[in-house]
Every structure is written in structure tokens, then in C-alpha cells.
Design a protein around this motif. Structure first.
Motif, PDB file in Angstrom:
ATOM      1  N   ILE A 175       0.863  -1.178  -0.108  1.00 61.43           N
ATOM      2  CA  ILE A 175       0.071  -0.087   0.004  1.00 61.43           C
ATOM      3  C   ILE A 175       0.945   1.445   0.143  1.00 61.43           C
ATOM      4  O   ILE A 175       0.809   1.990  -0.875  1.00 61.43           O
ATOM      5  CB  ILE A 175      -0.910  -0.082   1.026  1.00 61.43           C
ATOM      6  CG1 ILE A 175      -1.970  -1.138   0.921  1.00 61.43           C
ATOM      7  CG2 ILE A 175      -1.714   1.320   1.306  1.00 61.43           C
ATOM      8  CD1 ILE A 175      -2.734  -1.345   2.416  1.00 61.43           C
ATOM      9  N   LEU A 176       1.898   1.362   0.750  1.00 59.70           N
ATOM     10  CA  LEU A 176       2.609   2.740   1.041  1.00 59.70           C
ATOM     11  C   LEU A 176       3.433   3.008  -0.231  1.00 59.70           C
ATOM     12  O   LEU A 176       3.093   4.032  -0.786  1.00 59.70           O
ATOM     13  CB  LEU A 176       3.650   2.343   2.204  1.00 59.70           C
ATOM     14  CG  LEU A 176       4.493   3.675   2.387  1.00 59.70           C
ATOM     15  CD1 LEU A 176       3.728   4.830   2.911  1.00 59.70           C
ATOM     16  CD2 LEU A 176       5.600   3.223   3.344  1.00 59.70           C
ATOM     17  N   THR A 189       2.697   2.316  -3.222  1.00 59.62           N
ATOM     18  CA  THR A 189       1.593   2.747  -4.337  1.00 59.62           C
ATOM     19  C   THR A 189       0.985   4.043  -4.030  1.00 59.62           C
ATOM     20  O   THR A 189       0.719   4.780  -4.916  1.00 59.62           O
ATOM     21  CB  THR A 189       0.564   1.595  -4.478  1.00 59.62           C
ATOM     22  OG1 THR A 189       1.224   0.324  -4.548  1.00 59.62           O
ATOM     23  CG2 THR A 189      -0.359   1.942  -5.674  1.00 59.62           C
ATOM     24  N   LEU A 190       0.523   4.240  -2.787  1.00 64.15           N
ATOM     25  CA  LEU A 190      -0.126   5.515  -2.403  1.00 64.15           C
ATOM     26  C   LEU A 190       1.016   6.924  -2.634  1.00 64.15           C
ATOM     27  O   LEU A 190       0.672   7.819  -3.079  1.00 64.15           O
ATOM     28  CB  LEU A 190      -0.324   5.447  -1.185  1.00 64.15           C
ATOM     29  CG  LEU A 190      -1.468   4.774  -0.600  1.00 64.15           C
ATOM     30  CD1 LEU A 190      -1.836   4.752   0.843  1.00 64.15           C
ATOM     31  CD2 LEU A 190      -2.853   5.010  -1.305  1.00 64.15           C
ATOM     32  N   PHE A 191       2.273   6.638  -2.365  1.00 64.24           N
ATOM     33  CA  PHE A 191       3.152   7.612  -2.355  1.00 64.24           C
ATOM     34  C   PHE A 191       3.467   7.817  -3.596  1.00 64.24           C
ATOM     35  O   PHE A 191       3.315   9.332  -4.297  1.00 64.24           O
ATOM     36  CB  PHE A 191       4.157   7.434  -1.738  1.00 64.24           C
ATOM     37  CG  PHE A 191       5.179   8.700  -1.555  1.00 64.24           C
ATOM     38  CD1 PHE A 191       4.984   9.566  -0.526  1.00 64.24           C
ATOM     39  CD2 PHE A 191       6.442   8.786  -2.331  1.00 64.24           C
ATOM     40  CE1 PHE A 191       6.022  10.708  -0.640  1.00 64.24           C
ATOM     41  CE2 PHE A 191       7.188   9.523  -2.451  1.00 64.24           C
ATOM     42  CZ  PHE A 191       6.939  10.788  -1.549  1.00 64.24           C
ATOM     43  N   THR A 213       9.059  -1.368  -2.259  1.00 61.42           N
ATOM     44  CA  THR A 213       8.192  -2.380  -1.794  1.00 61.42           C
ATOM     45  C   THR A 213       8.897  -3.342  -0.933  1.00 61.42           C
ATOM     46  O   THR A 213       8.473  -3.445   0.257  1.00 61.42           O
ATOM     47  CB  THR A 213       7.354  -3.315  -2.740  1.00 61.42           C
ATOM     48  OG1 THR A 213       6.802  -2.693  -3.661  1.00 61.42           O
ATOM     49  CG2 THR A 213       6.579  -4.303  -2.209  1.00 61.42           C
ATOM     50  N   GLY A 232       2.363   6.063  -6.888  1.00 67.52           N
ATOM     51  CA  GLY A 232       1.586   5.842  -7.998  1.00 67.52           C
ATOM     52  C   GLY A 232       1.981   4.696  -8.731  1.00 67.52           C
ATOM     53  O   GLY A 232       1.355   4.479  -9.777  1.00 67.52           O
ATOM     54  N   GLU A 233       3.158   4.259  -8.676  1.00 68.38           N
ATOM     55  CA  GLU A 233       3.800   3.151  -9.194  1.00 68.38           C
ATOM     56  C   GLU A 233       4.479   2.066  -8.356  1.00 68.38           C
ATOM     57  O   GLU A 233       4.770   2.334  -7.253  1.00 68.38           O
ATOM     58  CB  GLU A 233       4.815   3.778 -10.179  1.00 68.38           C
ATOM     59  CG  GLU A 233       4.524   4.811 -11.249  1.00 68.38           C
ATOM     60  CD  GLU A 233       5.628   4.977 -12.319  1.00 68.38           C
ATOM     61  OE1 GLU A 233       6.377   4.272 -12.716  1.00 68.38           O
ATOM     62  OE2 GLU A 233       5.770   6.465 -12.382  1.00 68.38           O
TER      63      GLU A 233
END
Length: 662
Positions: free
Chosen positions: A439-440, A442-444, A453, A446-447
Motif C-alpha cells: 500500500i505505502l 503505491t499511495l506515495f 516495496t 503511484g507506481e
């Protein structure tokens, strides 16, 4: 006159260090209590005279006495007063005097706060530290005299301090680093004393552990400050360059971290005794190796001090004596004390052993990458360069495995390997960490980036597993608050240090994946778009004048989604005494989750300048991690068990054993 008095004080300091090296050890061998007790007064006298020498040299800087060589080379009448203090350690001779000052302060601290140790142990420790001081006093006086003068041709003004060092960070970074470097001499001295006395039991580990924690704390702070200084001062926007001199401070930190963990096992379980002694020798030996690299001239670095082969050979000879002598003593004494201790595969001892092996492997890979070009060049096999690709390739996997062990370690038990009490909670922590790690990033950004990860996964794993450990510790308490109050400062310090490591890992992973760097040609009034919807407008250039420099200051406006945030003012400075050296002062809009970094380049046409704009996500988390690790070390030092250990020391001697026993 004051300079001559300082020189004389330094000579007297050498005399007292010789007495400190000989008399207490002679007293141990001969059973002479008076000679053993002489260690304390001699440590006071040694520290007093080196402090007088340091004060005399500082007076020469503050009074602009350019008849002194290093004052003429490192200072200037226009140099601001705070930097005249830091100019003292801005060059080779002065930095070596600072090293000596800190070494004598460490020796004095041991003499004062270890009075309850067995008399023979304290005498041996102080004698070993006196021997080390003899080496550095001799190095200072015979090859690097800070009081050397040229009275026949006194310059009207000095050459000025290197502009790179005219910064608040460099006022405090070297002393912090040196306190850590030199502090490992205490652990080394305790290890040698234990080998000489044959008392390689848990007692020496308990006596040495708080001193080692303090040294590690200061070295952590020093390295963190050095990384921060390089980030904002060098104008490159990087936080670590795998520079050989950076590696020279990182090596003893890695081995010192292993030493701290090994001391815990030796103190609590009586295991790893030989391993712990060896780590104490290696930690200080690598500190000396760092001194050799910085002062020998064998490498070129923005951090290096000297390029004099004579000085390099002196340090190399001293390094050979210290390392060769201590390893020979270890080979003769340590095997007799070797004894196996049984423990389970998932016991705390086993995980700490694996942790230490990984740290040593990490240190050896860094050492190999640092020394390989020097060895190949010396052997006439050509010029080689070992850069970040090598270090990242070998170091990152080791850190990943370390992070996994850090999560498991606090929940394990000594000797036993049962997992029934925490395995289910650990599985839950692992699943939660995996979900949050997706989640983290991707939220920050966008990719999806594998590095980000993985870093987030390790961060959340350490955080969640630490919560599992706390829950496991307080499960039988009447209330959560009661249970938390029962936990020791050393336990909280461990968790905080582990959390600091996790923050640093997350910061490195996020900035490596999401950083945005743009080198642009901008004219006045032009706007430039950057990552994460940031926009920078170039508003013009103005002339500036400082105490000892002139330059240009850029005016930039920062916007986010079209909304004005603030002005930023990077600078280009040209120092009067070093007109050929131009310095870049970056402007940084700092935030917890990102930095906007602007550096001003050279003019490239009418009203046009080269501009570097960086967006650096989570870069502050790297230094936040260093701060948290240092605070964890501070909490561990505050544990009352260590404050009272010295008071118990004499009573722990076997009945009938003499303090003067050899």
C-alpha cells in the motif's frame, strides 16, 4: 610564548603517557599496590597537559598567530570566530591533537568512573590506554607537530579554512566522530586486560559494555551528521557516496554493532567470550585503519587530511604493532578459555550469532571494496575503481537478512528454541507487513517499484514484530501500563535502535525508487515542472557579501499544484582567500516525507543559469533512523544495572583472590 608553553605541555603529556603505560602494569606484575594506584593520578596529569596544549593552539587560532604553520594554513583574519574553533581540527595536525585530547578524556573517565573495579584489572586497562596514548603523542610530536612555526617569514594573513568546512555541521561532526572512534579503545583495553589477567568471564563484558555503548552512540551520531553535511553542503544532493573515508568510519561502526550484541550474550549467558574479545580488538583496529586511510595520502577524498608518506608509514607501523600484538596475545590466551555452550536453533544466542556473522561479512565486503584499488595500484596491476554498484550489490542483501533477524530476535528466549508462544503472532505480523508494504509505495508514488516495496516490507516487519515482542513481554501483567513500566531501559533502547534501522532502510528504499533529479537551463521568469506536481519559478539573481566571501544568490519560488509554498535561495560563493574555489550552497525545502532541493550552477547565457532541481522522498528518514539508533544507545546506557555494576565489581572476586594477582 603561549605557543611554546603549549608545545612544552604536549611533551609533558608524552612523558606522563609513558609513565601511565609502564607503572600500573609494573605494579600488577610485581604486586606493588602503589604503582597500580598511580594509574589514576597519571591519567589526570596526562589529560591536564594535553588540554593545556589544545587550549594554547586554540589561542593561536583565535589571536590570528600566523607564525604557527597550521594557523596560517587553516585560518584567516576574516574567518568567523566559530569556524576558528573548527579550524583547529580542520587540518591534519590539529585533528590529531583533537584525537589525543579525546583519548586522554576517555582515559580520565575510565580512571574516575571505574574505581570500584578490581585494582589489577583497572591498572591493566589504564596501562593499555597509556600505551595507545604514547603512540599518538609520538605521532603528533615527531611527524605532525601542531606547534611548528616559521618565524622568519610570517605571512600577513592566512590561507583560510577550506570553504567546505566552513559550516555548522563541521563544527560538531568531527568531535562526535572522534569520540566514537577513540571510544573503542576502552573496549580494546578491557579486552587486553581480560586476556592478560586470564579473567575472560562475564565480568569483563559487564564492565566494558557501557563504555562500548557510549562509543557506539557517538560514532552513530558522527556518521549521521557526516551524511547530513554531505547532503546539503557538497551540492550533489547525495546522502552517501561510498567514499573510502566514509567507509573508514562505517567499518568500525559495523564491527562495533556486532560487539554490542556479543557483549550482551557474554554478560548474560557467559557465551561467545572468545568471539567478543576478537570483536573488541577488530573494532579498535578498524578505527586505527581509518586513521591510516585519512592521514596517509594513499587515497584522494574530500574528507582526507594529509598526503605525507612519512605520516602514513608511522600510522601503518603503529597499526601493525597494535593489531599484531593484540592478535598474538589473543592466539596465546583465548583458546584456553574456549568452551562450548549449547543453545537451540531459534534461541536468542543463535540469532545474535547469525546477526554478528552478517555484520562481520558486511564489514569485510566494505573493507574489500575500499582497499582493493589501493592493493592493485600498489602491486602495479593498474588503476581500479570500486563504486556504488559493487557496494549496493553486496550490502543490500545482507541488510535484508539482518532486518529479518532483527524482527525475530527480541521475541526469542535465551537457550531455548520453542516458538509456541510467539510464532502465531509473528505470522500475523508478517502478513500485516506484506499488505502495508504494497500500500505505502503505491499511495506515495503511484507506481510499483520492487525496491520501495521491499524496503517498506522490512520497515513494517520490524515495527510489527517489535509490537509482538512488547505484547509478549507484558502478557502476564495486570495491565498494559504496569507491564510497560516493568520493561527495562535497555529493552526500550534495543527496540528504539531497531526502529531507527527500519526507518533508515525505508528512507533508502523510497529515495532510491522515487527520487527525481533534473538539470535545467533556466532564464529569469521561467517555470520548471518537477515530480509530484511541484513547480519551480526562477525569479532572478542578486549579489551577496559575507564575512569572508562574495557571491550570487538565486531567487526561486516553489509551487505545489499551482499553489505558492515558499521562496528558496541557493547560492554560489567565492571566498576571498581562496578565490579559485567556488562553493555551492543548496536551498532545501525540508519535509518529513520529501525534500525539494535546488542547487545553482554556472551562468550559461544572458539571464540564464544552470539549475539542479531534486525531489527526494523520505530522505529525512535516513537521518531520523540514525537519531533513533543513537537515542536507543542512550537509553541502554541509562539502565541502572550498568550504573551499579562497577560498585559490585570488587565484591565479585572469588573469595581469597588478590587484586594484584597476575
Amino acid at each position: 610564548m603561549i605557543v611554546e608553553l603549549g608545545h612544552f605541555a604536549l611533551i609533558l603529556g608524552l612523558c606522563f603517557s609513558l609513565a601511565l603505560a609502564v607503572l600500573p602494569m609494573y605494579g600488577v606484575v610485581r604486586g606493588d599496590v602503589r604503582c597500580m594506584n598511580a594509574g589514576g593520578p597519571l591519567a589526570v596529569a596526562q589529560c591536564l597537559f594535553v588540554t593545556l596544549a589544545t587550549a594554547a593552539l586554540l589561542y593561536a587560532f583565535l589571536s590570528d598567530d600566523f607564525s604557527v604553520d597550521i594557523v596560517a594554513a587553516q585560518s584567516n583574519t576574516r574567518l568567523p570566530t566559530p569556524y576558528k574553533f573548527s579550524a583547529l581540527w580542520g587540518g591534519h595536525e590539529g585533528s590529531l591533537l583533537l584525537w589525543l585530547e579525546i583519548l586522554c578524556l576517555w582515559t580520565l573517565a575510565v580512571a574516575i568512573f571505574s574505581r570500584q573495579l578490581p585494582r589489577d584489572i583497572l591498572a591493566r586497562v589504564l596501562s593499555v590506554m597509556g600505551m595507545i596514548a604514547v603512540g599518538f603523542f609520538s605521532f603528533s610530536l615527531f611527524t605532525s607537530n601542531p606547534f611548528a612555526r616559521h618565524l622568519h617569514n610570517i605571512p600577513a594573513d592566512g590561507q583560510d579554512l577550506n570553504p567546505l568546512l566552513q559550516d555548522p555541521g563541521m563544527v560538531i561532526h568531527p568531535p562526535m566522530l572522534y569520540v566514537g572512534y577513540v571510544g573503542f579503545s576502552v573496549a580494546f583495553a578491557f579486552a587486553i586486560a581480560a586476556l592478560l589477567s586470564g579473567r575472560m568471564d562475564a565480568s569483563w563484558a559487564r564492565w566494558s559494555r557501557p563504555w562500548t555503548n557510549v562509543a557506539w552512540l557517538f560514532l552513530t551520531v558522527g556518521i549521521t551528521l557526516g551524511s547530513w553535511w554531505a547532503y546539503y553542503e557538497l551540492g550533489w544532493g547525495g546522502w552517501w557516496f561510498w567514499d573510502p573515508v566514509e567507509n573508514a568510519s562505517f567499518l568500525p561502526w559495523l564491527v562495533g554493532t556486532a560487539l554490542i550484541h556479543s557483549l550482551a550474550v557474554t554478560e548474560k549467558r557467559g557465551a561467545f567470550k572468545s568471539w567478543t574479545l576478537l570483536l573488541a580488538i577488530f573494532a579498535f583496529s578498524l578505527s586505527l585503519l581509518g586513521t591510516f586511510l585519512v592521514r596517509s595520502g594513499v587515497l584522494t577524498s574530500v574528507h582526507a587530511f594529509a598526503a605525507d608518506p612519512t605520516r602514513g608509514m608511522f600510522i601503518l607501523g603503529f597499526l601493525f604493532i597494535v593489531v599484531g600484538g593484540s592478535l598474538t596475545l589473543y592466539a596465546l590466551k583465548a583458546p584456553a578459555q574456549a568452551r562450548s555452550h549449547g543453545f537451540g536453533l531459534l534461541s536468542r544466542e543463535a540469532l545474535l550469532l547469525a546477526n554478528n556473522i552478517l555484520l562481520i561479512v558486511a564489514a569485510m565486503t566494505v573493507l574489500l571494496g575500499t582497499l582493493f584499488p589501493l592493493v592493485m595500484d600498489f602491486a602495479g596491476l593498474g588503476k581500479y575503481s570500486v563504486g556504488p554498484p559493487y557496494f549496493n550489490a553486496v550490502f543490500v542483501p545482507i541488510c535484508c537478512v539482518l532486518a529479518v533477524l532483527i524482527g525475530i530476535g527480541p521475541s526469542t528466549q535465551w537457550k531455548r528454541s520453542s516458538t509456541t508462544s510467539w510464532l502465531r503472532a509473528m505470522v500475523v505480523a508478517a502478513i500485516a507487513s506484506f499488505i502495508l508494504s504494497l500500500i505505502l509505495p503505491t499511495l506515495f508514488g503511484g507506481e510499483f517499484y520492487l525496491g520501495a516495496t521491499l524496503g517498506a516490507l522490512l520497515f513494517f516487519w520490524i515495527v510489527c514484530s517489535s509490537l509482538v515482542s512488547v505484547r509478549h513481554k507484558v502478557r502476564n501483567a495486570s495491565s498494559l501500563l504496569t507491564g510497560l513500566k516493568r520493561l527495562t531501559p535497555s529493552y526500550y533502547g534495543m527496540l528504539l535502535a531497531h526502529l531507527g534501522f527500519a526507518c533508515a532502510v525505508l528512507g533508502v528504499a523510497m529515495i532510491s525508487s522515487f527520487h527525481d533529479e533534473r538539470d535545467l537551463r533556466m532564464t529569469v521568469g521561467e517555470r520548471a515542472e518537477s515530480a509530484f506536481s511541484y513547480e519551480v519559478r526562477f525569479d532572478g539573481i542578486e549579489a551577496i557579501t559575507g564575512a569572508n566571501y562574495q557571491g550570487q544568490r538565486g531567487n526561486f519560488s516553489l509551487y505545489k499544484n499551482g499553489e505558492y509554498l515558499r521562496d528558496l535561495h541557493p547560492e554560489k560563493r567565492r571566498y576571498h582567500a581562496r578565490a579559485s574555489q567556488v562553493m555551492t550552497e543548496a536551498a532545501i525545502d525540508a519535509g518529513l516525507f520529501r525534500d525539494i532541493y535546488i542547487a545553482l550552477g554556472e551562468p550559461v547565457g544572458e539571464d540564464a543559469w544552470a539549475v539542479r532541481i531534486h525531489v527526494k522522498p523520505f530522505v529525512r528518514w535516513i537521518w531520523l533512523g540514525g537519531v533513533l539508533m543513537a537515542l536507543g544507545g542512550l537509553l541502554a546506557i541509562g539502565d541502572k544495572r550498568y550504573r551499579s555494576s562497577a560498585g559490585r565489581s570488587r565484591s565479585e572476586l572469588p573469595k581469597g583472590e588478590s587484586y594484584a594477582k597476575t
